[in-house]
Design an enzyme around this catalytic site. Structure first.
Site, PDB file in Angstrom:
ATOM      1  N   ARG A 184       8.261  -9.520  -3.461  1.00 44.88           N
ATOM      2  CA  ARG A 184       8.239 -10.992  -3.411  1.00 44.88           C
ATOM      3  C   ARG A 184       7.429 -11.534  -4.581  1.00 44.88           C
ATOM      4  O   ARG A 184       7.808 -12.444  -5.274  1.00 44.88           O
ATOM      5  CB  ARG A 184       7.586 -11.401  -2.093  1.00 44.88           C
ATOM      6  CG  ARG A 184       7.993 -12.718  -1.583  1.00 44.88           C
ATOM      7  CD  ARG A 184       7.613 -12.888  -0.156  1.00 44.88           C
ATOM      8  NE  ARG A 184       6.366 -12.167   0.155  1.00 44.88           N
ATOM      9  CZ  ARG A 184       5.453 -12.602   0.993  1.00 44.88           C
ATOM     10  NH1 ARG A 184       5.596 -13.755   1.588  1.00 44.88           N
ATOM     11  NH2 ARG A 184       4.370 -11.892   1.268  1.00 44.88           N
ATOM     12  N   GLU A 222      15.503  -0.116  18.891  1.00 43.62           N
ATOM     13  CA  GLU A 222      14.910   1.199  19.145  1.00 43.62           C
ATOM     14  C   GLU A 222      14.658   1.357  20.636  1.00 43.62           C
ATOM     15  O   GLU A 222      14.203   0.408  21.270  1.00 43.62           O
ATOM     16  CB  GLU A 222      13.608   1.345  18.355  1.00 43.62           C
ATOM     17  CG  GLU A 222      13.873   1.354  16.866  1.00 43.62           C
ATOM     18  CD  GLU A 222      12.621   1.545  16.006  1.00 43.62           C
ATOM     19  OE1 GLU A 222      11.561   1.898  16.543  1.00 43.62           O
ATOM     20  OE2 GLU A 222      12.734   1.341  14.788  1.00 43.62           O
ATOM     21  N   HIS A 267      11.425   6.913  14.420  1.00 40.91           N
ATOM     22  CA  HIS A 267      10.249   6.092  14.053  1.00 40.91           C
ATOM     23  C   HIS A 267       8.972   6.944  14.025  1.00 40.91           C
ATOM     24  O   HIS A 267       8.025   6.694  14.773  1.00 40.91           O
ATOM     25  CB  HIS A 267      10.096   4.910  15.030  1.00 40.91           C
ATOM     26  CG  HIS A 267       9.324   3.770  14.438  1.00 40.91           C
ATOM     27  ND1 HIS A 267       9.561   2.453  14.730  1.00 40.91           N
ATOM     28  CD2 HIS A 267       8.286   3.749  13.563  1.00 40.91           C
ATOM     29  CE1 HIS A 267       8.716   1.674  14.075  1.00 40.91           C
ATOM     30  NE2 HIS A 267       7.925   2.441  13.355  1.00 40.91           N
ATOM     31  N   ILE A 268       8.979   7.941  13.141  1.00 38.14           N
ATOM     32  CA  ILE A 268       7.850   8.881  13.066  1.00 38.14           C
ATOM     33  C   ILE A 268       7.139   8.786  11.714  1.00 38.14           C
ATOM     34  O   ILE A 268       6.439   9.712  11.310  1.00 38.14           O
ATOM     35  CB  ILE A 268       8.308  10.345  13.308  1.00 38.14           C
ATOM     36  CG1 ILE A 268       9.464  10.730  12.363  1.00 38.14           C
ATOM     37  CG2 ILE A 268       8.708  10.546  14.760  1.00 38.14           C
ATOM     38  CD1 ILE A 268       9.777  12.214  12.336  1.00 38.14           C
ATOM     39  N   GLY A 269       7.317   7.665  11.018  1.00 38.86           N
ATOM     40  CA  GLY A 269       6.744   7.519   9.672  1.00 38.86           C
ATOM     41  C   GLY A 269       5.287   7.939   9.562  1.00 38.86           C
ATOM     42  O   GLY A 269       4.895   8.688   8.681  1.00 38.86           O
ATOM     43  N   ARG A 275       0.829  -1.212   0.000  1.00 40.48           N
ATOM     44  CA  ARG A 275       0.000   0.000   0.000  1.00 40.48           C
ATOM     45  C   ARG A 275       0.862   1.260   0.000  1.00 40.48           C
ATOM     46  O   ARG A 275       0.608   2.199  -0.762  1.00 40.48           O
ATOM     47  CB  ARG A 275      -0.884   0.041   1.240  1.00 40.48           C
ATOM     48  CG  ARG A 275      -1.858  -1.114   1.376  1.00 40.48           C
ATOM     49  CD  ARG A 275      -2.552  -0.975   2.722  1.00 40.48           C
ATOM     50  NE  ARG A 275      -3.510  -2.013   2.984  1.00 40.48           N
ATOM     51  CZ  ARG A 275      -3.217  -3.139   3.646  1.00 40.48           C
ATOM     52  NH1 ARG A 275      -1.999  -3.362   4.093  1.00 40.48           N
ATOM     53  NH2 ARG A 275      -4.147  -4.050   3.859  1.00 40.48           N
ATOM     54  N   ILE A 276       1.887   1.288   0.873  1.00 38.20           N
ATOM     55  CA  ILE A 276       2.708   2.505   0.992  1.00 38.20           C
ATOM     56  C   ILE A 276       3.550   2.698  -0.283  1.00 38.20           C
ATOM     57  O   ILE A 276       3.688   3.811  -0.787  1.00 38.20           O
ATOM     58  CB  ILE A 276       3.607   2.436   2.256  1.00 38.20           C
ATOM     59  CG1 ILE A 276       2.721   2.271   3.503  1.00 38.20           C
ATOM     60  CG2 ILE A 276       4.475   3.682   2.380  1.00 38.20           C
ATOM     61  CD1 ILE A 276       3.479   1.964   4.786  1.00 38.20           C
ATOM     62  N   SER A 333      10.624   1.209   6.948  1.00 36.41           N
ATOM     63  CA  SER A 333       9.871  -0.025   7.192  1.00 36.41           C
ATOM     64  C   SER A 333      10.167  -0.561   8.599  1.00 36.41           C
ATOM     65  O   SER A 333       9.531  -0.145   9.568  1.00 36.41           O
ATOM     66  CB  SER A 333      10.237  -1.035   6.108  1.00 36.41           C
ATOM     67  OG  SER A 333       9.821  -2.301   6.467  1.00 36.41           O
ATOM     68  N   ARG A 334      11.143  -1.443   8.704  1.00 37.18           N
ATOM     69  CA  ARG A 334      11.578  -1.941   9.999  1.00 37.18           C
ATOM     70  C   ARG A 334      13.099  -2.065   9.974  1.00 37.18           C
ATOM     71  O   ARG A 334      13.687  -2.455   8.955  1.00 37.18           O
ATOM     72  CB  ARG A 334      10.963  -3.316  10.291  1.00 37.18           C
ATOM     73  CG  ARG A 334       9.496  -3.284  10.675  1.00 37.18           C
ATOM     74  CD  ARG A 334       9.250  -2.630  12.039  1.00 37.18           C
ATOM     75  NE  ARG A 334       7.861  -2.700  12.446  1.00 37.18           N
ATOM     76  CZ  ARG A 334       6.973  -1.727  12.235  1.00 37.18           C
ATOM     77  NH1 ARG A 334       7.317  -0.616  11.619  1.00 37.18           N
ATOM     78  NH2 ARG A 334       5.730  -1.865  12.673  1.00 37.18           N
TER      79      ARG A 334
HETATM   80  C1  DGY Z   1       3.429   1.041  11.953  1.00 36.11           C
HETATM   81  O1  DGY Z   1       2.254   1.446  11.928  1.00 36.11           O
HETATM   82  O2  DGY Z   1       3.721  -0.127  11.796  1.00 36.11           O
HETATM   83  C2  DGY Z   1       4.474   2.064  12.198  1.00 36.11           C
HETATM   84  O3  DGY Z   1       5.742   1.548  12.193  1.00 36.11           O
HETATM   85  C3  DGY Z   1       4.180   2.853  13.442  1.00 36.11           C
HETATM   86  O4  DGY Z   1       3.341   3.869  13.049  1.00 36.11           O
END
Ligand code: DGY
Length: 323
Positions: free
Chosen positions: A176, A265, A284-286, A155-156, A235-236
């Site tokens: 993938r 984190e 981590h403010i995405g 989606r993103i 992402s992560r």
């Molecule tokens: C998520 O939603 O997974 C983000 O990393 C935190 O907003």
């Protein structure tokens, strides 16, 4: 019914909760509910409103004897043992879609900030080093017309591709599973990972955390990138080998990197990555716009109340729990 909030949530949306429900909320604004407190409080809780900072593993579910619903104020769910939740018959709710634009915007923000050396430039002014306009002072990289490589076209990724098209960028992606419909709709092309890394001027990591994506970007992969290229991770943290990223950035084999997420984190001041001028880090403010976070709270609350009523959630991670 007892509802456990593991973080302090101040929102008018809380009025959705029926008055006769017991609400237990961790009150400290910027800290995580300690593990022993979490395990104690969940023992008689019917619902938990949680997020990316709590580990919901086997031990957690063993303590959660009455739990009917896990509601995540997040789209990512790598901190939850989904198999275990399903085994216990507990639906896990999350908040996709509402945060896609905000996360894509942060990816763009980091791309721009890295490309135009915004943080370094500001530090230069603060250090009182600016003497005069310079012909190549903080010369960076251009974004318009450049090539963006998206790793993980969910989606993103799709929103980011649309935003990038408005900047006249070429967009390629690695996923993938290949998605021909997306390719036609968004005018993007598929590449294997190596080709994407070799061709792209900007590489944005959007693949979710999993065993498969663990350290997907290591020295070998970074070395495929161009010395003028920028790497961004929203992402992560586990998708990137940070030691290798440090090495490649210090060797100046890529231009810069922008990170919103980290292997551990919070990242600490002493971390070698934070000594580098060509690294920009944010905490981590995405999804962190006021509007987005409000919507995430609303959806997570709705998921929670539906779960307590035995209804299907708006967004369930483990659909198989209904079978
Ligand atoms: C998520 O939603 O997974 C983000 O990393 C935190 O907003």
């Amino acid at each position: 019914m007892k509802i456990l909030f593991t973080r302090s949530i101040q929102s008018p949306m809380l009025s959705m909760i029926p008055e006769d429900y017991e609400v237990v909320m961790w009150k400290e604004e910027n800290s995580v509910m300690p593990r022993n407190e979490l395990l104690k409080e969940v023992a008689d809780a019917d619902a938990i409103f949680t997020n990316v900072t709590d580990l919901l593993d086997k031990e957690f579910f063993e303590h959660a004897k009455k739990l009917k619903i896990v509601s995540l104020m997040a789209v990512g769910f790598d901190n939850v043992d989904i198999q275990e939740a399903t085994k216990c018959g507990i639906p896990v709710g999350h908040t996709p879609d509402v945060l896609s634009e905000a996360v894509a915007e942060l990816a763009l923000t980091l791309m721009f900030a890295c490309a135009r050396r915004v943080v370094e430039s500001m530090q230069f002014i603060k250090d009182n080093k600016w003497e005069s306009w310079g012909p190549y002072l903080f010369a960076g990289q251009k974004i318009s017309g450049a090539k963006l490589g998206i790793i993980g076209m969910g989606r993103i990724g799709k929103i980011l591709a649309q935003q990038a098209k408005a900047l006249n960028m070429d967009v390629v992606y690695y996923n993938r599973r290949r998605n021909p419909q997306t390719e036609t709709e968004l005018d993007v092309e598929y590449r294997d990972l190596e080709s994407l890394l070799k061709e792209s001027d900007y590489v944005v990591m959007l693949a979710p955390a999993s065993q498969e994506t663990y350290h997907m970007m290591g020295y070998e992969q970074f070395a495929f990138m161009k010395p003028t290229s920028v790497f961004v991770n929203v992402s992560r943290g586990s998708t990137v080998n940070e030691k290798d990223l440090y090495k490649i950035l210090s060797e100046k084999k890529i231009f810069a990197a922008g990170l919103d997420v980290f292997e551990e984190e919070p990242i600490r001041k002493e971390h070698p990555l934070l000594t580098l001028d060509n690294l920009i880090a944010v905490p981590h403010i995405g999804s962190g716009t006021q509007e987005t976070r409000d919507k995430m709270v609303e959806i997570a609350l709705k998921n929670m109340l539906k779960g307590l009523n035995g209804e299907r959630l708006l967004h369930t991670v483990n659909e198989e729990v209904y079978e």
